[in-house]
Design a protein around this motif. Structure first.
Motif, PDB file in Angstrom:
ATOM      1  N   HIS A  59       1.207  -0.978   0.516  1.00  0.00           N
ATOM      2  CA  HIS A  59       0.157   0.488   0.516  1.00  0.00           C
ATOM      3  C   HIS A  59       1.058   1.444   0.231  1.00  0.00           C
ATOM      4  CE1 HIS A  59      -4.142  -2.399   1.528  1.00  0.00           C
ATOM      5  NE2 HIS A  59      -2.878  -3.298   1.632  1.00  0.00           N
ATOM      6  N   ASP A  82      -0.070   9.549  -8.302  1.00  0.00           N
ATOM      7  CA  ASP A  82      -1.133   8.608 -10.295  1.00  0.00           C
ATOM      8  C   ASP A  82       0.080   8.000 -10.973  1.00  0.00           C
ATOM      9  OD1 ASP A  82      -3.712   9.981  -9.431  1.00  0.00           O
ATOM     10  OD2 ASP A  82      -2.914  11.653 -10.879  1.00  0.00           O
ATOM     11  N   ARG A 137       0.284   4.919  -9.269  1.00  0.00           N
ATOM     12  CA  ARG A 137      -0.872   4.058  -9.791  1.00  0.00           C
ATOM     13  C   ARG A 137      -0.258   3.516 -11.178  1.00  0.00           C
ATOM     14  NH1 ARG A 137      -4.225   7.735  -7.131  1.00  0.00           N
ATOM     15  NH2 ARG A 137      -4.900   7.371  -5.196  1.00  0.00           N
ATOM     16  N   SER A 138       0.112   3.800 -12.437  1.00  0.00           N
ATOM     17  CA  SER A 138       0.342   3.809 -13.613  1.00  0.00           C
ATOM     18  C   SER A 138       1.077   2.340 -13.485  1.00  0.00           C
ATOM     19  CB  SER A 138       1.049   4.829 -14.459  1.00  0.00           C
ATOM     20  OG  SER A 138       2.351   5.078 -13.501  1.00  0.00           O
ATOM     21  N   THR A 169      -1.880  -0.256  -7.313  1.00  0.00           N
ATOM     22  CA  THR A 169      -3.660   0.446  -7.188  1.00  0.00           C
ATOM     23  C   THR A 169      -3.931   0.616  -5.715  1.00  0.00           C
ATOM     24  OG1 THR A 169      -4.234  -1.706  -7.014  1.00  0.00           O
ATOM     25  CG2 THR A 169      -4.653  -0.684  -8.969  1.00  0.00           C
ATOM     26  N   ARG A 170      -3.141   0.177  -4.851  1.00  0.00           N
ATOM     27  CA  ARG A 170      -3.028   0.647  -3.162  1.00  0.00           C
ATOM     28  C   ARG A 170      -2.606   1.728  -3.064  1.00  0.00           C
ATOM     29  NH1 ARG A 170      -2.394  -5.603  -3.470  1.00  0.00           N
ATOM     30  NH2 ARG A 170      -4.262  -6.296  -3.047  1.00  0.00           N
ATOM     31  N   ALA A 171      -3.407   2.815  -3.669  1.00  0.00           N
ATOM     32  CA  ALA A 171      -2.286   4.151  -3.326  1.00  0.00           C
ATOM     33  C   ALA A 171      -3.410   4.749  -2.952  1.00  0.00           C
ATOM     34  CB  ALA A 171      -1.555   4.425  -4.607  1.00  0.00           C
TER      35      ALA A 171
END
Length: 337
Positions: free
Chosen positions: A195, A205, A208-209, A213-215
């Motif tokens: 996380h 962002d 996440r790229s 995804t656990r941001a």
């Protein structure tokens, strides 16, 4: 040779300097890449703590994340080093005190730090002198871009090791900068549930790229098996202690420009272990192995590679729009200005 020199807060120039001559036990490296990090930017702004303590002073030649080819060897150095691509440790202990003898040379009171402490010149230059004992040999699979990420990778790996987690356990990393993202990549390669916590904006962002995804922009409503604070926020250490599961570990590798306070009662009453990480010392070989194996590929973190003449713009935070949001800028001293 050409070297980038910071002459005062917000002032720098590319100068002609005498090339280094290797002393006994030293080599001279032709620099292929040098990374710019937050410490370098503090020298540019004048906020670097060593400038106040006298451990550093202007003019200063920065650059401690580097990769290059050994071109000269001093007395007592095995000639087999010549022509090898290497990275290296930033911390150069005296080699004789109890800390050095005990394997803690990165904490030597009389240490030099390449490009940082006590006047040892850094890698934003065409050539760099380095003690042979500080070299990390690089395999052929590691190109200059990867080689210059070995030093920050060693820092990140030591932080992940200090978290002491098993596959499947939950790790929270505060701060999605270079060290935080490297730690996230290394933790994910070990099968940890990673996380990330940061401010809303391009950095998160970008994380996440990369598949993280656990941001989060606020602390998730759960306890974590370990927390790594890789941020420069003064409130992050206290948040890390609050977010960790009782009886587990918090790891501090980020530094704030102002004092960061935690309530030791939170540590004691929740039986939390807190660990600080200073430098990549002890982590360079492990980072090299991770990169060479392909388990961790940090190249997406590099936004651009520019010549020495553009280093001042980078240090001032003036990024070109086409670079995107990747956090790391590399300098190639061989590029024309």
């Amino acid at each position: 040779m050409r070297a980038f020199v910071i002459t005062g807060p917000g002032r720098a120039e590319v100068q002609e300097a005498e090339p280094p001559v290797p002393g006994p036990g030293e080599v001279v490296v032709e620099v292929e890449r040098a990374g710019v990090c937050g410490t370098d930017m503090e020298f540019w702004s004048g906020a670097m703590a060593y400038l106040r303590t006298g451990e550093a002073r202007y003019p200063v030649r920065i650059g401690h994340e580097w990769c290059g080819i050994v071109r000269e060897a001093g007395d007592g150095v095995d000639p087999a080093w010549l022509g090898r691509r290497v990275a290296g440790d930033t911390m150069l202990g005296c080699g004789e005190c109890a800390r050095c003898v005990g394997g803690r040379q990165h904490l030597c009171a009389d240490r030099y730090e390449i490009g940082v402490r006590n006047g040892w010149p850094g890698a934003l230059a065409e050539r760099l002198p380095v003690p042979v004992r500080a070299l990390q040999p690089l395999p052929g699979a590691l190109d200059p871009a990867l080689g210059a990420l070995v030093e920050p990778g060693g820092n990140a790996l030591r932080a992940v090791n200090a978290a002491a987690l098993d596959p499947g356990e939950r790790l929270l990393i505060i701060g999605p900068g270079t060290i935080g993202l490297l730690a996230a990549m290394m933790a994910a390669a070990r099968g940890l549930e990673v996380h990330l916590l940061g401010l809303a904006g391009p950095a998160l962002d970008f994380a996440r790229s990369l598949g993280f995804t656990r941001a989060w922009t606020s602390r998730p409503d759960q306890a974590f098996d370990a927390v790594i604070d890789a941020s420069n926020g003064s409130g992050s250490p206290a948040l890390a202690v609050q977010a960790v599961e009782p009886g587990r570990r918090v790891v501090f590798i980020g530094l704030s420009a102002e004092p960061s306070r935690i309530d030791t009662r939170d540590l004691v009453l929740r039986d939390v272990t807190a660990t600080g990480i200073l430098s990549a010392s002890g982590g360079l070989a492990g980072a090299t192995e991770l990169y060479a194996s392909g388990l961790v590929d940090p190249r997406p973190l590099i936004a651009a590679t520019v010549p020495l003449e553009e280093a001042g713009l980078v240090l001032a935070g003036r990024r070109r729009p086409e670079w995107g949001s990747a956090p790391k800028i590399h300098i190639d001293p061989r590029l024309p200005g």
